[in-house]
Design an enzyme around this catalytic site. Sequence first.
Site, PDB file in Angstrom:
ATOM      1  N   ASP A 310       0.845  -1.182   0.000  1.00  0.00           N
ATOM      2  CA  ASP A 310       0.000   0.000   0.000  1.00  0.00           C
ATOM      3  C   ASP A 310       0.887   1.241   0.000  1.00  0.00           C
ATOM      4  O   ASP A 310       1.956   1.255   0.605  1.00  0.00           O
ATOM      5  CB  ASP A 310      -0.891  -0.009   1.249  1.00  0.00           C
ATOM      6  CG  ASP A 310      -1.941   1.085   1.192  1.00  0.00           C
ATOM      7  OD1 ASP A 310      -2.441   1.365   0.090  1.00  0.00           O
ATOM      8  OD2 ASP A 310      -2.250   1.658   2.241  1.00  0.00           O
ATOM      9  N   LYS A 394      -9.455  28.383   1.030  1.00  0.00           N
ATOM     10  CA  LYS A 394      -8.440  27.424   0.577  1.00  0.00           C
ATOM     11  C   LYS A 394      -9.170  26.151   0.165  1.00  0.00           C
ATOM     12  O   LYS A 394     -10.013  25.640   0.919  1.00  0.00           O
ATOM     13  CB  LYS A 394      -7.456  27.137   1.714  1.00  0.00           C
ATOM     14  CG  LYS A 394      -6.432  26.037   1.430  1.00  0.00           C
ATOM     15  CD  LYS A 394      -5.617  25.726   2.692  1.00  0.00           C
ATOM     16  CE  LYS A 394      -6.502  25.057   3.733  1.00  0.00           C
ATOM     17  NZ  LYS A 394      -5.789  24.759   4.982  1.00  0.00           N
TER      18      LYS A 394
END
Length: 679
Positions: A310, A394
């Site tokens: 992973d 943002k």
Amino acid sequence: MKNQSQTLFQKDLVNEAIKQSLVKLNPKIIFKNPVMFLVEIGTVVMLIVSIFSLTGDQTQGSFTYNFLVFIILFFTVLFANFAEAIAEARGKAQADTLRKTREETPAKMVIENKAGFQVETALKMSAEMKLGDIFLCEAGDQIPMDGEIIEGLATIDESAITGESAPVIREAGGDKSSVTGGTKVLSDRIKVKVTTKPGESFLDKMIALVEGASRQKTPNEIALTILLAGFTLTFIIVTLTLKPFADYAQTPITIAAFISLFVCLIPTTIGGLLSAIGIAGMDRALRANVITKSGKAVETAGDIDVLLLDKTGTITIGNRKATQFHPAAAVEMNHFIKASALSSVADETPEGKSIIELSQLKSEDLLVPNPTYIDFTAETRTSGIDFEDTRIRKGAYDTIKKLTEKAGNPFPKETEDAVKTIAENGGTPLVVSLNEKVLGVIELQDIIKTGIQERFQRLRKMGVKTVMVTGDNPLTAKFIAEKAGVDDFIAEAKPEDKMNYIKKEQQEGKLVAMMGDGTNDAPALAQADVGVAMNSGTQAAKEAGNMVDLDNDPTKLIEIVEIGKQLLMTRGTLTTFSIANDVAKYFAIIPALFITFIPALQKLNIMNLHSPESAILSAIIFNAVIIPFLIPLALKGVAYKPIGASALLRRNLLIYGLGGVIVPFIGIKIIDLFISLFY
């Protein structure tokens, strides 16, 4: 830090097991392999011959000499048993530690009354619990059974199982809801649903798994046993043909000589150490805090061709960090940096904290009048701050673009190019706006773990293909894969994608390993030849894999591969040493037996041994004592270096093949010099 009391407890158990092995033979070793079975038979025969010699039958030599041969053969079996006992002791020590953890534990049960409300009932012992029961645990309580948290969150001490003193957080929902019986709740309160039956908990299964003595033989071990049986059969024939040759040469050969010759010629050394090597492989995995369901899993790890890893938490540190500010053309850098930091003041995520850290601004620099913090939501996909007439936002590129264009402001071309470049380089762009006008873009990057490229290089030298599994888009996945040095990647990976990739590789005749911790990883873990589940993962993942990593360290899979390769290499090198030993012992005994009647054999008596009797005793004494000398090597394993198969073969033949011939010559000669003092 490992739990020191647990470690000391295990050492005491190991030492006790070793003491017991000195006075009690393990009867199972008789049937472990044909070599030791025949040595057992030879030992019994020598005892019978010794008894007959005691009654006055001197045709087969003196009682003293025969009994001495019997004692040496007995110690040969004892030493072989001793090797296996040490290996088994460590696994049994871990099992006894876990048994100490598993105690009968009372729990507060939960049921629904007639009105549908949940109420606490009387205490119920863990042995009385059944699948589906619901219980409550508070600070200070020991969790009685394996289960899934269905309500609440708690800090849990899992040191009794993992050996790690640092507590972990478990909460309802997701992949961190699984709790294990025997662990302890340190804070808060949780409601847990039992997921196993009594006797079938994870702790019960771990106890069964670490009992190395009950493990099944692996395919490679079975093949080696067949090879040893073939050698043994060959030397039976060789030994039997000496009888007519001795009759023709009018050379009397005693039963003691026949048995000694046979025991020395068959591969006794590897026969005595074979089981210990396999169990020690599991033990090395256990000391790395990996529970293996069989020796086959460890051995298969040494033969794997493909390794699935992973990305998040394995190849990267798991949290994206701000690495650079890219202001728009007409915006000053300091102005953009301050706006970016202000938008992250209330952002408690690692990404938000890294933006403030990168800005190098102090808390007093970020003070504004009457601030209103805007939290991130899935609906708006933005966060930020409002104060006076200022609105700073943002967020993702497409979200901020829509926000600015809706207000009638253009999206700067240079910022759009920066966003594209960041994405192509495997990063995540966060665009910042002030009153719906774009100020610039913050670059977030997944930080590659230090030294991970070198580890992949080591795997490549072993012949293992590394594959990164990630949910990122193909562009980002490709960049990180190249930067990390993996051979391939699976982008936007779904559970079926992982399993299909494994199946494809297996259809091409390759062995595949992978790690996982979630329920969605279970199909791939079950399909892989080596599946390592994280202890913090779901019950489904732990059931599907054939190993469980108690440390929850995804990079441990690389270490397991090296342990597996070390196991195979240790078995191969000791087999080479054992067979090479036979050559030297052959030249020690055969010339000594016939040299009196066939003087021409003097040329083969290169060790110039004192007499046939001393030659036989020297050979079987060396045959016995070499086993305890090799026990540390069998248990520790041969030092492994990631080099090619051909280079590895040459190295083994040079060190252990040549050494296996030279060492017996020296050892037998030294023993013979000592024995000759009594003749």
